[in-house]
Design an enzyme around this catalytic site. Sequence first.
Site, PDB file in Angstrom:
ATOM      1  N   ASN A  75     -24.710  -0.671 -11.298  1.00  0.00           N
ATOM      2  CA  ASN A  75     -23.409  -0.165 -11.738  1.00  0.00           C
ATOM      3  C   ASN A  75     -23.411   1.312 -11.464  1.00  0.00           C
ATOM      4  O   ASN A  75     -24.240   2.025 -12.021  1.00  0.00           O
ATOM      5  CB  ASN A  75     -23.333  -0.276 -13.271  1.00  0.00           C
ATOM      6  CG  ASN A  75     -22.406  -1.330 -13.729  1.00  0.00           C
ATOM      7  OD1 ASN A  75     -21.743  -1.959 -12.928  1.00  0.00           O
ATOM      8  ND2 ASN A  75     -22.381  -1.518 -15.028  1.00  0.00           N
ATOM      9  N   HIS A 127     -26.725 -12.101  -5.092  1.00  0.00           N
ATOM     10  CA  HIS A 127     -26.589 -13.506  -5.463  1.00  0.00           C
ATOM     11  C   HIS A 127     -27.617 -14.304  -4.667  1.00  0.00           C
ATOM     12  O   HIS A 127     -27.630 -14.233  -3.437  1.00  0.00           O
ATOM     13  CB  HIS A 127     -25.170 -14.008  -5.176  1.00  0.00           C
ATOM     14  CG  HIS A 127     -24.192 -13.584  -6.225  1.00  0.00           C
ATOM     15  ND1 HIS A 127     -22.904 -13.193  -5.941  1.00  0.00           N
ATOM     16  CD2 HIS A 127     -24.319 -13.495  -7.580  1.00  0.00           C
ATOM     17  CE1 HIS A 127     -22.282 -12.878  -7.080  1.00  0.00           C
ATOM     18  NE2 HIS A 127     -23.113 -13.039  -8.079  1.00  0.00           N
ATOM     19  N   CYS A 150     -34.995   9.980 -16.989  1.00  0.00           N
ATOM     20  CA  CYS A 150     -35.836  10.929 -16.261  1.00  0.00           C
ATOM     21  C   CYS A 150     -37.304  10.780 -16.671  1.00  0.00           C
ATOM     22  O   CYS A 150     -37.619  10.391 -17.804  1.00  0.00           O
ATOM     23  CB  CYS A 150     -35.358  12.369 -16.515  1.00  0.00           C
ATOM     24  SG  CYS A 150     -34.008  12.888 -15.413  1.00  0.00           S
ATOM     25  N   HIS A 170     -33.028  13.015 -10.721  1.00  0.00           N
ATOM     26  CA  HIS A 170     -31.807  12.769 -11.486  1.00  0.00           C
ATOM     27  C   HIS A 170     -30.551  12.991 -10.645  1.00  0.00           C
ATOM     28  O   HIS A 170     -29.506  12.391 -10.905  1.00  0.00           O
ATOM     29  CB  HIS A 170     -31.809  13.717 -12.700  1.00  0.00           C
ATOM     30  CG  HIS A 170     -30.672  13.506 -13.649  1.00  0.00           C
ATOM     31  ND1 HIS A 170     -30.620  12.448 -14.517  1.00  0.00           N
ATOM     32  CD2 HIS A 170     -29.542  14.233 -13.869  1.00  0.00           C
ATOM     33  CE1 HIS A 170     -29.502  12.523 -15.243  1.00  0.00           C
ATOM     34  NE2 HIS A 170     -28.832  13.596 -14.868  1.00  0.00           N
ATOM     35  N   SER A 182     -23.012   4.761 -17.980  1.00  0.00           N
ATOM     36  CA  SER A 182     -23.056   5.903 -18.869  1.00  0.00           C
ATOM     37  C   SER A 182     -24.055   6.962 -18.412  1.00  0.00           C
ATOM     38  O   SER A 182     -24.133   8.030 -18.994  1.00  0.00           O
ATOM     39  CB  SER A 182     -23.382   5.441 -20.293  1.00  0.00           C
ATOM     40  OG  SER A 182     -24.430   4.512 -20.287  1.00  0.00           O
ATOM     41  N   ALA A 201       0.829  -1.200   0.000  1.00  0.00           N
ATOM     42  CA  ALA A 201       0.000   0.000   0.000  1.00  0.00           C
ATOM     43  C   ALA A 201       0.870   1.260   0.000  1.00  0.00           C
ATOM     44  O   ALA A 201       0.410   2.345  -0.337  1.00  0.00           O
ATOM     45  CB  ALA A 201      -0.932  -0.018   1.213  1.00  0.00           C
ATOM     46  N   GLN A 218     -29.953  -2.537 -12.931  1.00  0.00           N
ATOM     47  CA  GLN A 218     -30.354  -3.393 -14.039  1.00  0.00           C
ATOM     48  C   GLN A 218     -30.670  -4.790 -13.535  1.00  0.00           C
ATOM     49  O   GLN A 218     -30.242  -5.184 -12.453  1.00  0.00           O
ATOM     50  CB  GLN A 218     -29.226  -3.507 -15.056  1.00  0.00           C
ATOM     51  CG  GLN A 218     -28.931  -2.254 -15.838  1.00  0.00           C
ATOM     52  CD  GLN A 218     -27.984  -2.541 -17.014  1.00  0.00           C
ATOM     53  OE1 GLN A 218     -28.195  -3.458 -17.796  1.00  0.00           O
ATOM     54  NE2 GLN A 218     -26.934  -1.754 -17.116  1.00  0.00           N
ATOM     55  N   HIS A 274     -28.083   9.061 -13.555  1.00  0.00           N
ATOM     56  CA  HIS A 274     -29.424   8.929 -12.956  1.00  0.00           C
ATOM     57  C   HIS A 274     -29.444   7.650 -12.110  1.00  0.00           C
ATOM     58  O   HIS A 274     -29.002   6.606 -12.576  1.00  0.00           O
ATOM     59  CB  HIS A 274     -30.472   8.856 -14.074  1.00  0.00           C
ATOM     60  CG  HIS A 274     -31.878   9.024 -13.569  1.00  0.00           C
ATOM     61  ND1 HIS A 274     -32.635  10.137 -13.818  1.00  0.00           N
ATOM     62  CD2 HIS A 274     -32.641   8.208 -12.792  1.00  0.00           C
ATOM     63  CE1 HIS A 274     -33.818  10.003 -13.236  1.00  0.00           C
ATOM     64  NE2 HIS A 274     -33.844   8.836 -12.604  1.00  0.00           N
ATOM     65  N   HIS A 285     -30.001   4.291 -10.966  1.00  0.00           N
ATOM     66  CA  HIS A 285     -30.709   3.158 -11.582  1.00  0.00           C
ATOM     67  C   HIS A 285     -29.909   1.877 -11.427  1.00  0.00           C
ATOM     68  O   HIS A 285     -28.719   1.901 -11.113  1.00  0.00           O
ATOM     69  CB  HIS A 285     -30.967   3.434 -13.068  1.00  0.00           C
ATOM     70  CG  HIS A 285     -29.752   3.331 -13.938  1.00  0.00           C
ATOM     71  ND1 HIS A 285     -28.750   4.273 -13.945  1.00  0.00           N
ATOM     72  CD2 HIS A 285     -29.352   2.365 -14.810  1.00  0.00           C
ATOM     73  CE1 HIS A 285     -27.803   3.914 -14.796  1.00  0.00           C
ATOM     74  NE2 HIS A 285     -28.129   2.752 -15.329  1.00  0.00           N
ATOM     75  N   CYS A 308     -31.701  13.250 -20.303  1.00  0.00           N
ATOM     76  CA  CYS A 308     -31.509  11.936 -19.667  1.00  0.00           C
ATOM     77  C   CYS A 308     -32.631  10.998 -20.082  1.00  0.00           C
ATOM     78  O   CYS A 308     -33.808  11.316 -19.922  1.00  0.00           O
ATOM     79  CB  CYS A 308     -31.490  12.114 -18.149  1.00  0.00           C
ATOM     80  SG  CYS A 308     -31.640  10.547 -17.267  1.00  0.00           S
TER      81      CYS A 308
HETATM   82  O1  LIG Z   1     -25.650  -1.527 -19.649  1.00  0.00           O
HETATM   83  P1  LIG Z   1     -24.725  -0.339 -19.600  1.00  0.00           P
HETATM   84  O2  LIG Z   1     -24.819   0.413 -18.299  1.00  0.00           O
HETATM   85  O3  LIG Z   1     -24.862   0.544 -20.806  1.00  0.00           O
HETATM   86  O4  LIG Z   1     -23.251  -0.956 -19.705  1.00  0.00           O
HETATM   87  C1  LIG Z   1     -22.453  -1.314 -18.619  1.00  0.00           C
HETATM   88  O5  LIG Z   1     -22.987  -2.407 -17.877  1.00  0.00           O
HETATM   89  C2  LIG Z   1     -23.079  -3.642 -18.603  1.00  0.00           C
HETATM   90  C3  LIG Z   1     -23.621  -4.696 -17.672  1.00  0.00           C
HETATM   91  O6  LIG Z   1     -22.834  -4.879 -16.532  1.00  0.00           O
HETATM   92  C4  LIG Z   1     -21.727  -4.043 -19.197  1.00  0.00           C
HETATM   93  O7  LIG Z   1     -21.902  -5.175 -20.027  1.00  0.00           O
HETATM   94  C5  LIG Z   1     -21.117  -2.917 -20.017  1.00  0.00           C
HETATM   95  O8  LIG Z   1     -19.816  -3.272 -20.425  1.00  0.00           O
HETATM   96  C6  LIG Z   1     -21.072  -1.644 -19.173  1.00  0.00           C
HETATM   97  O9  LIG Z   1     -20.570  -0.574 -19.915  1.00  0.00           O
END
Ligand SMILES: O=P(O)(O)O[C@H]1O[C@H](CO)[C@@H](O)[C@H](O)[C@H]1O
Lengths: 344, 344
Positions: free
Chosen positions: B152, B280, B52, B112, B160, B26, B167, B163, B165, B49
């Site tokens: 993410n 998980h 939104c 947002h 990208s 470290a 998945q 906002h 969110h 966005c």
């Molecule tokens: O779906 P997004 O946010 O556009 O994309 C992001 O998450 C996905 C799911 O983990 C990945 O496959 C992509 O490489 C990443 O850029």
Amino acid sequence: MNFDENPHRRYNPLTESWVLVSPHRAKRPWQGQVEKLANDERPAHDPDCYLCAGNTRANGEVNPNYEQVYVFDNDFAALLKDTPDEKYEDGELFLAKTERGVGRVICFSPAHNLTVPEMSEEGIRAVVDAWVDEYNTLGAKDFINYVQIFENKGFVMGCSNPHPHGQIWAQSGIPDEPLKKQNAQAKYWAKHNRSLLADYLEKELEKKERVLFENEHFVALVPFWAVWPFEAMLIPKRKMARISDMTSEERDALANAYKRLTVKYDNLFETSFPYSAGIHQAPTDGLPHDEWHWHFVFYPPLLRSATVKKFMVGYEMLANPQRDISAEKSASILRDLPEVHYKN
Amino acid sequence: MNFDENPHRRYNPLTESWVLVSPHRAKRPWQGQVEKLANDERPAHDPDCYLCAGNTRANGEVNPNYEQVYVFDNDFAALLKDTPDEKYEDGELFLAKTERGVGRVICFSPAHNLTVPEMSEEGIRAVVDAWVDEYNTLGAKDFINYVQIFENKGFVMGCSNPHPHGQIWAQSGIPDEPLKKQNAQAKYWAKHNRSLLADYLEKELEKKERVLFENEHFVALVPFWAVWPFEAMLIPKRKMARISDMTSEERDALANAYKRLTVKYDNLFETSFPYSAGIHQAPTDGLPHDEWHWHFVFYPPLLRSATVKKFMVGYEMLANPQRDISAEKSASILRDLPEVHYKN
Ligand SMILES: O=P(O)(O)O[C@H]1O[C@H](CO)[C@@H](O)[C@H](O)[C@H]1O
Ligand SMILES: O=P(O)(O)O[C@H]1O[C@H](CO)[C@@H](O)[C@H](O)[C@H]1O
């Protein structure tokens, strides 16, 4: 099955794992992070670079005025040779063991402004020779059972110095990734008395669709199970467990293939192409390891351009690697690229 | 064994893999890539966005004027529900299967400019409810056998859109990472007729050194086998195979723990802390899955500051994950951070 239309999973028989392929997804617009371009204008010698010949490193040591390759102990090695042998165990759920090892840095050339694709084949051959020497010397130590040779290239790969160099981490344990490959190859060897990769290569040379090029002793291809967008492998035609088994001609052929592949990479987006690359081969634990067929893998992150990479996050971290372009498509793009560096 | 002095390997009994810990490292100076800071100044509604409320998405659909949570099919899903069932096989070395699935996007809030640590517990509870609904609805489809819920966060994670969110990728196969955890938990269950994670939790609550905090139903801790510098886990105290087993109080407690952990994360470097996080849990393949003890993992990449992350490259890609700070040290840093968001 239409590999360029339908989402599918492919099996990697070397690591016994899967990759999800979503070829239709390559059309998705990109609004995310854009990477910094590497600054291609570098002097042949940089007084601030700790890898350049004659310069002083962080620990006060002075690099010699080396003319080809220079190898030294990593000043910030992750593994240390004097670690005491200890174990921590509490039931089945808490297990830790100290790990001994050595970290080495290999300067590929004194020229600060070169990278592998811009080096001469003779210069790269000297790197190959140094790898073999290091593998032999480190592997001969009783506390070293595995030698990981690798190159991290580009800022986007966490490489902090653009001077052409690679690393070696050698250690007492066998790390997970080569161990998976060893287990899969050993199973295949026990069943068929043949090398998994030799059989694989035979089929790929018939199918041709993923082959990039070959020379007398090596084949460059995008593996069927590639994870990274432009992942590739250099596989020796002759089954050898370790790089020290190479003849002098094979070493030359490896230097030739290493250069040709990385020239194609640079030409893809006309940029100094980032990647992590490394050699998977037999452990140095004193066993014969007939199952091993060593190979050189390249994991480059760029996807769409010199500044847009593939992120292995979210789904990929939690579930399964995923790619947006088929291995066949990537192979055909790479195959068609010229073998003369774009800067020439 | 001195975890903060000696390089060592630790075993992850949930995935049956290892991590190399190099605590002495470290101290290494950092000269590499510096990440862009997230721009914290965002409007509550951004007309550009696509997440939104009231805005039009890439495919022409208009988002409703949602007030809490809004879930829709991902316009660029990696998995498609109408994929034909096909298989490609050539000997043992070439194997591919088409994969069916569904991609969903969950807007956590119409605001947002919020992120989970800045949302109210009631708002987060609505996210938890949406996850349970999605898990039930997607899981009920005959072609869905596994539902991966994840978030993410941050540009550095390839996200990208700032906002708030998450998945969901739901699919016919069981991806590698949850499958590893299932196999390990099933072995432990068969041997002890007890939950691996319940036994683990019991010991961690005694040892205390990796525990961050607990509420009535959840424990937040840095797992013994953590890979990412500030990796953490939320584990329900009661063994449940799936999030749909939660009582209403447990859902509230999950919202509470999710907020508390992410507030600590933001406070660490006084920045909107990036991570990939996800749940998980048991597959939706119709089997009971008594072995499963669901849990919520957080993989954040930042290491030293808001702009210096850990790169999992080179050695990590080729050999083994590696970390530079012990799990105990990370836990003590996170534990001591305030639970009030630095912006308040
Ligand atoms: O779906 P997004 O946010 O556009 O994309 C992001 O998450 C996905 C799911 O983990 C990945 O496959 C992509 O490489 C990443 O850029
Ligand atoms: O050793 P370097 O180049 O300073 O560091 C780089 O490579 C190492 C080995 O792959 C990784 O552990 C580091 O995360 C990365 O930043």
